[in-house]
Design a protein around this motif. Structure first.
Motif: not given
Length: 223
Positions: A26-49
């Motif tokens: 993955l690109s660096n930003k895509a990997f960081d995004l995946l890491a963020l939503i995995i870390e917060r699973r199963p909660e939804a993370v807002s677009k703003t955050e």
């Protein structure tokens, strides 16, 4: 953080992702995004955050975030999964829907060995995904030998394929007496030498064998 699902392995420390036993990129930003939503699973993370975490203090187009989500979905083949791992929360954000299990020692609690390095008298269990062997450092399978480099070799174990890659070691990694260059497939019965340590690779543990990691290995360190 490491997450193991039925056919996906995610490791934030090594910044690696495996799907069906094969590493995908993955690109660096895509990997960081995946890491963020995995870390917060199963909660939804807002677009703003997500915008604030990925592009702090920077203006980006409205399509930037959906583009990254699309990149992740293609990489993990999410469109074919039922249910999807990436959940879109309308007018809010995104969530990683799989609860999963992560473990601080770099391996999933739910994973079971699917490969073995059998020595005399010692043996090493290899779990699905990446298994890094070396002399010292966090998240490794430790081999206590002066002939083994700090980070010596990586075994990637998939559903129907296994391969080993030397990590720039001083004394080399060998499969059937041939020095490994790049990623080399290994099959049941292959002889594998890591430094001066000789093993037989097995896809399943011999029935008569008992696990011993006392003199040769120091076990998997916690990262």
């Amino acid at each position: 953080m490491r997450l193991q699902t039925e056919n996906l392995t995610f490791d934030s420390a090594s910044r690696q992702l495996w799907v069906d036993g094969r590493e995908v990129h993955l690109s660096n930003k895509a990997f960081d995004l995946l890491a963020l939503i995995i870390e917060r699973r199963p909660e939804a993370v807002s677009k703003t955050e997500l915008h604030a975490r990925l592009w702090p203090g920077t203006f980006v187009s409205a399509s930037s975030l959906p583009s990254l989500i699309s990149e992740i979905r293609v990489a993990i083949d999410d469109r074919r999964r039922h249910p999807h791992l990436i959940r879109t929360v309308h007018a809010f954000g995104y969530a990683f829907a799989y609860p999963g299990s992560d473990a601080p020692d770099g391996q999933s609690d739910e994973a079971t060995p699917t490969g073995w390095l059998i020595g005399d008298p010692d043996e090493i269990a290899l779990l699905p995904g990446a298994n890094v062997l070396g002399r010292e450092g966090p998240g490794l399978i430790l081999l206590k030998s002066s002939t083994v480099s700090r980070r010596h070799a990586r075994f990637s174990i998939g559903v129907d394929r296994a391969e080993v890659e030397d990590l720039g070691s001083k004394n080399g990694t060998y499969v059937n007496n041939r020095r490994v260059e790049g990623a080399v497939p290994v099959v049941d019965g292959d002889l594998v030498r890591i430094g001066s340590l000789l093993f037989t690779f097995r896809r399943s543990k011999p029935a008569h064998s008992t696990q011993s990691l006392s003199s040769l290995t120091g076990g998997r360190q916690r990262s």
